[in-house]
Every structure is written in C-alpha cells, then in structure tokens.
Design a protein around this motif. Structure first.
Motif, PDB file in Angstrom:
ATOM      1  N   THR A   1       0.835  -1.206   0.000  1.00  0.00           N
ATOM      2  CA  THR A   1       0.000   0.000   0.000  1.00  0.00           C
ATOM      3  C   THR A   1       0.871   1.258   0.000  1.00  0.00           C
ATOM      4  OG1 THR A   1      -0.133  -0.063   2.401  1.00  0.00           O
ATOM      5  CG2 THR A   1      -1.930  -1.117   1.185  1.00  0.00           C
TER       6      THR A   1
ATOM      7  N   SER B   1       7.362   2.270  -0.489  1.00  0.00           N
ATOM      8  CA  SER B   1       8.370   2.781   0.445  1.00  0.00           C
ATOM      9  C   SER B   1       9.595   1.894   0.596  1.00  0.00           C
ATOM     10  CB  SER B   1       7.711   2.955   1.823  1.00  0.00           C
ATOM     11  OG  SER B   1       6.951   1.801   2.142  1.00  0.00           O
TER      12      SER B   1
ATOM     13  N   PHE C   1      13.236 -11.914   0.980  1.00  0.00           N
ATOM     14  CA  PHE C   1      13.880 -11.672   2.283  1.00  0.00           C
ATOM     15  C   PHE C   1      12.940 -10.856   3.165  1.00  0.00           C
ATOM     16  CE2 PHE C   1      17.133 -12.310  -0.881  1.00  0.00           C
ATOM     17  CZ  PHE C   1      17.890 -13.307  -0.281  1.00  0.00           C
TER      18      PHE C   1
HETATM   19  N1  LIG Z   1      12.300  -7.513   3.039  1.00  0.00           N
HETATM   20  C1  LIG Z   1      13.062  -6.654   2.415  1.00  0.00           C
HETATM   21  O1  LIG Z   1      13.801  -7.016   1.477  1.00  0.00           O
HETATM   22  C2  LIG Z   1      12.996  -5.218   2.814  1.00  0.00           C
HETATM   23  C3  LIG Z   1      12.398  -4.855   3.996  1.00  0.00           C
HETATM   24  N2  LIG Z   1      12.331  -3.547   4.386  1.00  0.00           N
HETATM   25  C4  LIG Z   1      11.727  -3.255   5.688  1.00  0.00           C
HETATM   26  O2  LIG Z   1      10.513  -2.569   5.494  1.00  0.00           O
HETATM   27  C5  LIG Z   1      10.272  -1.722   6.613  1.00  0.00           C
HETATM   28  C6  LIG Z   1       9.994  -0.311   6.135  1.00  0.00           C
HETATM   29  O3  LIG Z   1       8.762  -0.266   5.489  1.00  0.00           O
HETATM   30  P1  LIG Z   1       7.932   1.105   5.438  1.00  0.00           P
HETATM   31  O4  LIG Z   1       6.808   0.847   4.513  1.00  0.00           O
HETATM   32  O5  LIG Z   1       8.863   2.205   5.185  1.00  0.00           O
HETATM   33  O6  LIG Z   1       7.435   1.313   6.937  1.00  0.00           O
HETATM   34  P2  LIG Z   1       6.204   0.673   7.743  1.00  0.00           P
HETATM   35  O7  LIG Z   1       5.863  -0.680   7.262  1.00  0.00           O
HETATM   36  O8  LIG Z   1       6.553   0.845   9.169  1.00  0.00           O
HETATM   37  O9  LIG Z   1       4.987   1.643   7.371  1.00  0.00           O
HETATM   38  C7  LIG Z   1       4.978   2.945   7.867  1.00  0.00           C
HETATM   39  C8  LIG Z   1       3.563   3.389   8.155  1.00  0.00           C
HETATM   40  O10 LIG Z   1       2.879   3.651   6.942  1.00  0.00           O
HETATM   41  C9  LIG Z   1       1.539   3.205   7.057  1.00  0.00           C
HETATM   42  N3  LIG Z   1       1.002   3.012   5.715  1.00  0.00           N
HETATM   43  C10 LIG Z   1       1.295   2.072   4.787  1.00  0.00           C
HETATM   44  N4  LIG Z   1       0.607   2.292   3.654  1.00  0.00           N
HETATM   45  C11 LIG Z   1      -0.137   3.398   3.857  1.00  0.00           C
HETATM   46  C12 LIG Z   1      -1.050   4.137   3.060  1.00  0.00           C
HETATM   47  N5  LIG Z   1      -1.337   3.787   1.809  1.00  0.00           N
HETATM   48  N6  LIG Z   1      -1.620   5.232   3.604  1.00  0.00           N
HETATM   49  C13 LIG Z   1      -1.356   5.609   4.880  1.00  0.00           C
HETATM   50  N7  LIG Z   1      -0.495   4.951   5.684  1.00  0.00           N
HETATM   51  C14 LIG Z   1       0.094   3.863   5.168  1.00  0.00           C
HETATM   52  C15 LIG Z   1       1.653   1.968   7.913  1.00  0.00           C
HETATM   53  O11 LIG Z   1       0.405   1.696   8.532  1.00  0.00           O
HETATM   54  P3  LIG Z   1       0.108   0.418   9.460  1.00  0.00           P
HETATM   55  O12 LIG Z   1       0.300   0.930  10.866  1.00  0.00           O
HETATM   56  O13 LIG Z   1      -1.291   0.053   9.164  1.00  0.00           O
HETATM   57  O14 LIG Z   1       1.103  -0.652   9.122  1.00  0.00           O
HETATM   58  C16 LIG Z   1       2.714   2.374   8.912  1.00  0.00           C
HETATM   59  O15 LIG Z   1       2.150   3.030  10.027  1.00  0.00           O
HETATM   60  C17 LIG Z   1      11.514  -1.761   7.483  1.00  0.00           C
HETATM   61  O16 LIG Z   1      11.291  -2.614   8.600  1.00  0.00           O
HETATM   62  C18 LIG Z   1      12.560  -2.335   6.557  1.00  0.00           C
HETATM   63  O17 LIG Z   1      13.569  -3.021   7.233  1.00  0.00           O
HETATM   64  C19 LIG Z   1      12.817  -2.549   3.583  1.00  0.00           C
HETATM   65  C20 LIG Z   1      13.420  -2.860   2.385  1.00  0.00           C
HETATM   66  C21 LIG Z   1      13.574  -4.211   1.916  1.00  0.00           C
END
Ligand SMILES: NC(=O)C1=CN([C@@H]2O[C@H](COP(=O)(O)OP(=O)(O)OC[C@H]3O[C@@H](n4cnc5c(N)ncnc54)[C@H](OP(=O)(O)O)[C@@H]3O)[C@@H](O)[C@H]2O)C=CC1
Ligand SMILES: O=C(CO)COP(=O)(O)O
Ligand SMILES: [Zn+2]
Length: 351
Positions: A119, A122, A130
């Motif tokens: 959604t 980011s 992973f």
């Molecule tokens: N597996 C991999 O290869 C990778 C993993 N990562 C990991 O991903 C994480 C970062 O993800 P990131 O998305 O930045 O942070 P989060 O998953 O913490 O999301 C941040 C906030 O955005 C909210 N949100 C998401 N979508 C929407 C939307 N459409 N409208 C309003 N709010 C929204 C979420 O709500 P809600 O509270 O509902 O969740 C949350 O509060 C880190 O833990 C990082 O380590 C990063 C890169 C690669």
C-alpha cells in the motif's frame, strides 16, 4: 570464467495498474487462491483498503484478518499461532514494509504461498524473498518466501503519504552505492559479482533519480515508475539469492542508526542519507544524490529527522560491524570517530 551456482526465485505474476485492487477477486481466482486465507495487515492500512479488499475476498470462502503493529519476532510468533489454527493455503500481506515482512516470513515458516499487496511504495521488500524481522539477533534481513504474486495498485500507492513515497525513492537510490560496494568487494575479496543483477539494481536507482525530477508534475506516473523500480530491485535480490545488489554500506548506516535510535526515521529515509555519505566516501557524485533527495523534500540532514549528531557519528563508526561478512567501502575496521564526524560534516548531514 567460473559459473556461479545459484537458484533464481521469481514471482509467478505481477499485477500493476490503476485501481486494480477492485479486481482482487478476479486475480485471486486466476491465481487459484484457495481458502482458508490469512490476511495480514496493519491498523492504519486496514482502514484505508478494507472495503475494497473485503469485496474481493467475499467469494473466496474462509478468510481471517490479523493486524500487526511492527515487524518483531513477537508479532511473527503471534501471526504464526493464528495461522496454525487457521491452516491457510495462502497468506496475503497488505500494507507497508513491516506488514509485508511479517506476512512473508510467516508464509516461509509454514511453507504456504504468499501474495504481496503493497500500500506504499516505500521499500523494495515488495518483491524480495527476504524479510527484516527485529529480534532475530541481527538487524539485517533473513531468508523468507518469494511472493507468489504481487498486486500493486498505483491508485493506492500514490495516495500513500508523501513521506512513504520519498522513502521508497531513498531506498532505491541506495543501489548506486550498494552496487559500488559489491564491485569493490569482488575486486578485493574475490566475492562473486553478478553483472546482470547489479545492472538491474542500478537501473532501478536510475529510475528513482528520474522520479525526483518528475514527481512534482506527475505523481501517479512517478509512483508507477518507482513501483516498477522497487519490483525489479526485489527481482535482482531474488536472482542474486541475496540482498547484495540492493544493500551495501548505505544500508549498514541505516541499520546502525535504527539500532541506536529505533524508529527515528523510515528505512528509506536513512538509506537515502547513508547513500549521500557513502557516495562521498566512494568518491562518486554524492551531490547528485543529495540534490535529488532535497528536490523531493526527503531528509538530507540529521536535524530534519531530529537525530542528534552523536548518533549519526556513532552509527558511522559501528556500521562495518553490522554485517562483517559483507565487505563494503567501510572495510574491516570502519571509520574512526574523527573521520566519521568529518564525512558527516562535509556532506552537510550534520552541522
Ligand atoms: N524484506 C526486504 O527485502 C525489505 C524490507 N524492508 C523493511 O521494510 C520496513 C519499512 O517499510 P515502510 O513501509 O517504510 O514502513 P512501515 O511498514 O513501518 O509503514 C509505515 C507506516 O505507513 C503506514 N502506511 C502504509 N501504507 C499506507 C497508506 N497507503 N496510507 C497511509 N499509511 C500507510 C503503515 O500503517 P500500518 O500501521 O497500518 O502498518 C505504517 O504506520 C523496514 O522494517 C525495513 O527493514 C525494507 C526494504 C527491503
Ligand atoms: O533493505 C533491504 C534492501 O533494500 C534489505 O537489506 P538488508 O539485507 O541489509 O536488510
Ligand atoms: Zn532497503
């Protein structure tokens, strides 16, 4: 030339388009999604997409929802318990990076198919095999399940808060440094260097740079470019069998800051800042990276994130210890306090 033996993991289908979440039901039928289905989401996201998702899932049969608050091992265990009771055939992860990581990791542990429905654009975990789970002993990602399918609705992704979109740009620009680190390591240590996957990661970074020029006039188009860049960076990781093409010293800095001051910033924000500093150390065009991040309003200084200078400097001095097996420009000994302070000041990250 020696042939590197490896397994390439790829998703079966990737759906990208405007408003396509309304076709969720059709996609799930195309993908032969069988009940029961476990939907892992977050509290904010659930409010935003629940109506569309509920409509799509109506005819599937037995569905259960669970909300996760973070990507800790405790949340993984809680979701796993629920999954064991439900015995799902598919796990859907709907949300930001943390939700997708938890869903992906639980699906991996239980060996069930996982569908990734981001959604927010980011992070590049949308497609990678992973997951970054906190509390497993290391701040870096671990092996998880390659998504069986990805459903990326550009309407939803471009409505995400701008901070999350900028964060995805930061995570992707980081590949400019990650690939440099990989090449350097291959020269110095003989580590396998995958030319093709490195090029794919670089291509994603180049498109993220273009996004910073067009996002002001065409948000949706920029987000669709960014989404493809994130997806193909994930594919690069799947092809390489490791996060190497997508994570180098700039990620080590991000992980180090996260350890010292958890939740101070979004992942991609720290990666963007780390990219400025590590590009400077590599002797490549760090100003281009800083200007690109400035242009979109992504943080380029510690002050903007409310992170004290000492945390930035300390993070730079410990970054090389985070994943010693992955050689980067930081070398085996890392930076001294004085050199860390100098690079952070020279790049304007600290005043
Ligand atoms: N597996 C991999 O290869 C990778 C993993 N990562 C990991 O991903 C994480 C970062 O993800 P990131 O998305 O930045 O942070 P989060 O998953 O913490 O999301 C941040 C906030 O955005 C909210 N949100 C998401 N979508 C929407 C939307 N459409 N409208 C309003 N709010 C929204 C979420 O709500 P809600 O509270 O509902 O969740 C949350 O509060 C880190 O833990 C990082 O380590 C990063 C890169 C690669
Ligand atoms: O964030 C990632 C790629 O963008 C994954 O990196 P790590 O393997 O360093 O956790
Ligand atoms: Zn990342």
């Amino acid at each position: 030339m020696e042939i590197h033996e490896h397994i390439i993991e790829l998703p079966k289908k990737v759906y990208v388009g405007n408003g396509i979440l309304s076709k969720l039901r059709d996609y799930l039928f195309q993908l032969n999604v069988l009940e029961p289905v476990l939907v892992v989401t977050g509290p904010n996201v659930r409010k935003i997409v629940i109506d569309e998702v509920a409509k799509g899932l109506n005819e599937i049969g037995k569905i259960e929802f669970i909300e996760v608050l973070d990507s800790s091992i405790d949340e993984v265990n809680r979701v796993e318990e629920k999954a064991k009771q439900l015995n799902p055939k598919f796990v859907l992860g709907i949300g930001g990076g943390k939700t997708i990581d938890v869903a992906k990791y639980v699906a991996y542990k239980l060996n069930v198919n996982f569908i990734s429905i981001p959604t927010a654009p980011s992070h590049d975990g949308i497609t990678s095999p992973f997951a970054s789970i906190k509390g497993l002993g290391k701040p870096v990602s671990v092996k998880a399940k390659m998504p069986y399918a990805i459903i990326a609705d550009i309407n939803v992704l471009s409505s995400a808060p701008r901070r999350l979109i900028n964060s995805g740009i930061g995570d992707t620009i980081g590949k400019l440094v990650a690939v440099r680190d990989w090449k350097l390591a291959s020269k110095l240590t003989g580590e396998y260097y995958g030319d093709y996957t490195a090029s794919l990661a670089l291509l994603s970074a180049k498109h993220a740079l273009s996004c910073t020029r067009i996002i002001h006039r065409d948000l949706k188009y920029s987000v669709s470019l960014l989404t493809e860049a994130l997806i193909s960076s994930g594919v690069a990781m799947g092809m390489a069998g490791s996060t190497r093409p997508a994570s180098g010293s700039e990620h080590l800095f991000a992980h180090a800051v996260d350890l010292l001051q958890p939740n101070a910033a979004l992942h991609g924000e720290l990666v963007g800042m780390g990219s400025i500093i590590m590009a400077y150390i590599h002797g490549i065009n760090w100003r281009e990276i800083r200007n690109a991040l400035d242009r979109i309003g992504a943080p380029t200084t510690a002050k903007q994130l409310g992170i004290p200078n000492d945390v930035i400097i300390k993070a730079l001095t410990i970054a090389h210890t985070i994943r010693p097996e992955r050689y980067t420009i930081l070398g085996d000994r890392g930076l001294t306090w004085a050199s860390a302070e100098k690079v952070a000041r020279d790049t304007g990250v600290i005043e």
